[in-house]
Design a protein around this motif. Sequence first.
Motif, PDB file in Angstrom:
ATOM      1  N   SER A  69       0.859  -1.186   0.000  1.00  0.00           N
ATOM      2  CA  SER A  69       0.000   0.000   0.000  1.00  0.00           C
ATOM      3  C   SER A  69       0.892   1.232   0.000  1.00  0.00           C
ATOM      4  CB  SER A  69      -0.901   0.014   1.244  1.00  0.00           C
ATOM      5  OG  SER A  69      -1.684   1.181   1.277  1.00  0.00           O
ATOM      6  N   PRO A  70       1.118   1.875  -1.143  1.00  0.00           N
ATOM      7  CA  PRO A  70       2.106   2.940  -1.227  1.00  0.00           C
ATOM      8  C   PRO A  70       1.755   4.184  -0.454  1.00  0.00           C
ATOM      9  CG  PRO A  70       0.853   2.783  -3.255  1.00  0.00           C
ATOM     10  CD  PRO A  70       0.435   1.635  -2.420  1.00  0.00           C
ATOM     11  N   LYS A  93       0.151   7.225  -4.910  1.00  0.00           N
ATOM     12  CA  LYS A  93       1.348   8.054  -4.810  1.00  0.00           C
ATOM     13  C   LYS A  93       2.381   7.383  -3.913  1.00  0.00           C
ATOM     14  CE  LYS A  93      -1.153  12.429  -5.386  1.00  0.00           C
ATOM     15  NZ  LYS A  93      -1.470  13.746  -4.755  1.00  0.00           N
ATOM     16  N   ARG A  94       3.634   7.698  -4.149  1.00  0.00           N
ATOM     17  CA  ARG A  94       4.705   7.168  -3.319  1.00  0.00           C
ATOM     18  C   ARG A  94       4.594   7.748  -1.907  1.00  0.00           C
ATOM     19  NH1 ARG A  94      10.028   9.014  -6.045  1.00  0.00           N
ATOM     20  NH2 ARG A  94      11.036   7.423  -4.754  1.00  0.00           N
ATOM     21  N   GLN A  95       4.767   6.892  -0.904  1.00  0.00           N
ATOM     22  CA  GLN A  95       4.773   7.361   0.478  1.00  0.00           C
ATOM     23  C   GLN A  95       6.211   7.503   0.930  1.00  0.00           C
ATOM     24  OE1 GLN A  95       2.210   8.354   2.825  1.00  0.00           O
ATOM     25  NE2 GLN A  95       4.174   9.141   3.546  1.00  0.00           N
ATOM     26  N   LEU A  96       6.693   8.755   0.956  1.00  0.00           N
ATOM     27  CA  LEU A  96       8.054   9.026   1.389  1.00  0.00           C
ATOM     28  C   LEU A  96       8.089   9.343   2.875  1.00  0.00           C
ATOM     29  CD1 LEU A  96       9.310  11.260  -1.574  1.00  0.00           C
ATOM     30  CD2 LEU A  96       9.617   8.786  -1.265  1.00  0.00           C
ATOM     31  N   LEU A  97       9.269   9.186   3.463  1.00  0.00           N
ATOM     32  CA  LEU A  97       9.477   9.474   4.882  1.00  0.00           C
ATOM     33  C   LEU A  97      10.894  10.009   5.041  1.00  0.00           C
ATOM     34  CD1 LEU A  97       8.361   9.180   7.835  1.00  0.00           C
ATOM     35  CD2 LEU A  97       9.512   6.962   7.891  1.00  0.00           C
ATOM     36  N   CYS A  98      11.028  11.111   5.776  1.00  0.00           N
ATOM     37  CA  CYS A  98      12.333  11.706   6.038  1.00  0.00           C
ATOM     38  C   CYS A  98      12.705  11.445   7.496  1.00  0.00           C
ATOM     39  CB  CYS A  98      12.301  13.201   5.746  1.00  0.00           C
ATOM     40  SG  CYS A  98      13.868  14.055   6.051  1.00  0.00           S
ATOM     41  N   VAL A  99      13.872  10.854   7.719  1.00  0.00           N
ATOM     42  CA  VAL A  99      14.327  10.495   9.070  1.00  0.00           C
ATOM     43  C   VAL A  99      15.664  11.174   9.343  1.00  0.00           C
ATOM     44  CG1 VAL A  99      14.889   8.628  10.660  1.00  0.00           C
ATOM     45  CG2 VAL A  99      13.196   8.255   8.847  1.00  0.00           C
ATOM     46  N   ALA A 100      15.688  12.064  10.333  1.00  0.00           N
ATOM     47  CA  ALA A 100      16.923  12.736  10.743  1.00  0.00           C
ATOM     48  C   ALA A 100      17.437  12.086  12.023  1.00  0.00           C
ATOM     49  CB  ALA A 100      16.682  14.225  10.962  1.00  0.00           C
ATOM     50  N   PHE A 149       4.231   4.609  14.611  1.00  0.00           N
ATOM     51  CA  PHE A 149       3.527   5.693  13.931  1.00  0.00           C
ATOM     52  C   PHE A 149       2.624   5.145  12.834  1.00  0.00           C
ATOM     53  CE2 PHE A 149       7.474   7.663  15.464  1.00  0.00           C
ATOM     54  CZ  PHE A 149       6.989   8.814  16.074  1.00  0.00           C
ATOM     55  N   ARG A 150       1.647   5.983  12.472  1.00  0.00           N
ATOM     56  CA  ARG A 150       0.816   5.727  11.301  1.00  0.00           C
ATOM     57  C   ARG A 150       0.761   7.005  10.471  1.00  0.00           C
ATOM     58  NH1 ARG A 150      -3.031   2.071   9.880  1.00  0.00           N
ATOM     59  NH2 ARG A 150      -3.078   1.169  11.979  1.00  0.00           N
ATOM     60  N   CYS A 151       0.871   6.868   9.161  1.00  0.00           N
ATOM     61  CA  CYS A 151       0.764   8.026   8.276  1.00  0.00           C
ATOM     62  C   CYS A 151      -0.694   8.467   8.174  1.00  0.00           C
ATOM     63  CB  CYS A 151       1.290   7.691   6.886  1.00  0.00           C
ATOM     64  SG  CYS A 151       3.059   7.399   6.820  1.00  0.00           S
ATOM     65  N   LYS A 152      -0.913   9.760   8.272  1.00  0.00           N
ATOM     66  CA  LYS A 152      -2.268  10.298   8.117  1.00  0.00           C
ATOM     67  C   LYS A 152      -2.654  10.322   6.637  1.00  0.00           C
ATOM     68  CE  LYS A 152      -2.569  13.386  12.138  1.00  0.00           C
ATOM     69  NZ  LYS A 152      -2.733  14.798  12.567  1.00  0.00           N
ATOM     70  N   PRO A 153      -3.918  10.053   6.331  1.00  0.00           N
ATOM     71  CA  PRO A 153      -4.359  10.184   4.940  1.00  0.00           C
ATOM     72  C   PRO A 153      -4.236  11.640   4.486  1.00  0.00           C
ATOM     73  CG  PRO A 153      -5.957   8.960   6.253  1.00  0.00           C
ATOM     74  CD  PRO A 153      -4.980   9.552   7.214  1.00  0.00           C
ATOM     75  N   LYS A 154      -3.823  11.826   3.267  1.00  0.00           N
ATOM     76  CA  LYS A 154      -3.696  13.177   2.732  1.00  0.00           C
ATOM     77  C   LYS A 154      -5.057  13.693   2.286  1.00  0.00           C
ATOM     78  CE  LYS A 154       1.006  12.260   1.147  1.00  0.00           C
ATOM     79  NZ  LYS A 154       1.915  12.135  -0.014  1.00  0.00           N
ATOM     80  N   LEU A 155      -5.330  14.955   2.638  1.00  0.00           N
ATOM     81  CA  LEU A 155      -6.613  15.560   2.287  1.00  0.00           C
ATOM     82  C   LEU A 155      -6.642  15.892   0.803  1.00  0.00           C
ATOM     83  CD1 LEU A 155      -7.059  17.993   5.320  1.00  0.00           C
ATOM     84  CD2 LEU A 155      -8.099  15.738   4.994  1.00  0.00           C
TER      85      LEU A 155
END
Length: 600
Positions: A401-402, A409-416, A592-598
């Motif tokens: 599930s992208p 759409k691609r689900q990107l994640l930025c980790v610092a 964590f869970r990604c929120k759906p984009k509006l």
Amino acid sequence: MVSIVRVHLPSEIPIVGCEITPYVLLRRPDGSATTDDAPESAPVDGCFLRYKWIRIQSDKKVPVCSIHPTEAATLQCLGCLKVKIPVTKSYHCSAKCFADTWQHHRVLHERAANTENGTEEDGSGDHLFGRLPTQSPSTNGPVPIVNPDKNSGETWYEVGRSKTYTPTSDDIGHVLRFECVVVDVDTRIPVGAVSSILTSRVIPAPTPTPRRMIPVVPGGSGAEAIQGGFDMDGRNASVTSMGTFTVLSYNILADTYATNDVYSYCPSWALSWTYRRQNLLREIVGYHADIICLQEVQSNHYEEFFAPELDKHGYQALYKKRTSEYLQIYPGNPNNIDGCATFFRRDRFTHVKKYEVEFNKAAQSLTDAVITAGQKKAALNRLIKDNIALIAVLEAKFGGSPSPDNSGKRQLLCVANTHVNVQQELKDVKLWQVHTLLKGLEKIAVSADIPMLVCGDFNSVPGSAPHTLLALGKIDQMHPDLSIDPLGILRPINKLNHQLCLVSAYSSFARIGGGSYELEQQRRRTDPQTNEPLFTNCTRDFIGTHDYIFYTADSLTVQSLLELVDEESLRKDTALPSPEWSSDHIALLAEFRCKPKLKH
């Protein structure tokens, strides 16, 4: 002819699962000395070394306490035998030892009973231990060899023929003997006497109290928390559900800093890297995190240990070593320089891009831009501290599930992942480093609509200027930390801001209303003023919070958190590190869970 000068053990106490590699000092025919190995495949001056490990097994095996492994056991928990818990975990040195650890011990009973579909113990603990009977040596295992002292009441078993040996559970309570002899490569006959050395009795690896995942979403229950528990034996009762992922942040305490002078309260065997690396790996792997952010990882330990070991568990690795302009205390030994390492599960994420933040370079640019020529040297001396940050952009797979709204759409994640300067008097430098990192992350956020995580050891307590900037996005001009700014790098104050919607994950314990008993218990372990944990760093000289996992609340929600450690149980015998916990920091883990984009 090659001769053996001396044989030495790196640690006085052998521990199950921790490899032992003795130091063997050789003298060559020309008089030079070396500690290099001389195996049969690569002889030295026509000679090689032959090794042997022997377990010296007394007619009466001496069991050791599972809580205080350097103490002989006097009691055995019969409940452990009933539910088939490994026998080494059933031993205690006294009734007080058993009573003090009963809450932890009971968890072992419950889990073992559930595994066997048996009945859980009633929890009283009153009838569960008995005096140890006399035990006979095990009849299983290696064949006995000749003991030169026939009247010693001991049986010798050969258990290894290489230079290194890893003690097993069969060795617990027994002394090991290491033998080394020079052998002529042509005749294969020993030349010279056998050199040998004895260890102390082998002890089991200490077992820390299990830590559980506590749900923080509305409707979360204590039962869910127990089912999501982390087991220090490497079993995790839950796997992250589809669309969620877990992130671990942990300062593991670099070996170069783990000295007996600084941590004199920790037994030297528990402070040795050969022990700590195995204990740390066992803990880290046991959390089953999808993303792992480690700080204070020495470059040689990353390349030789963590990267290959975590690769076996399905992790891809990224690393950034600290720069070395300031670190002149390690001349000629760059391997001792530590850095940040980020690992992610290959079956859950793919690597898109890596950014490296060197605060030294930012300091050079800053001084060139705003510092007068006469102040540049002093400014660089204050700002250049070799701290870095490692930023990884990942693409989530999430079981096919992208994206959470299934839009394709691609689900990107930025980790610092960062480790901020440790010197407490340099409050301006800490704040400047955090502000520099946040401005870099803002540039990434502008270029892509991407959830962000900011993890690490910030060496800043809750309510400090760096923490306030991270959590609130700005700083009040009257904040006391701003009074320390000899270079004027923090002015004007209104520039100290960011537009990222960052929230500390562990503040969720205090912010979520209602909930289970477990959730209420965690609230008592947080500061009511800042909502942060009471501590993540615990030594004899300092106890407080320096470590955080921040997330962008407009794109992510916290589902559960690894429970906080109770200060009283942690400091009952010692501070950190200890035989149970091999860093002076505690690990933080958030789901964590990604929120759906509006849709617009």
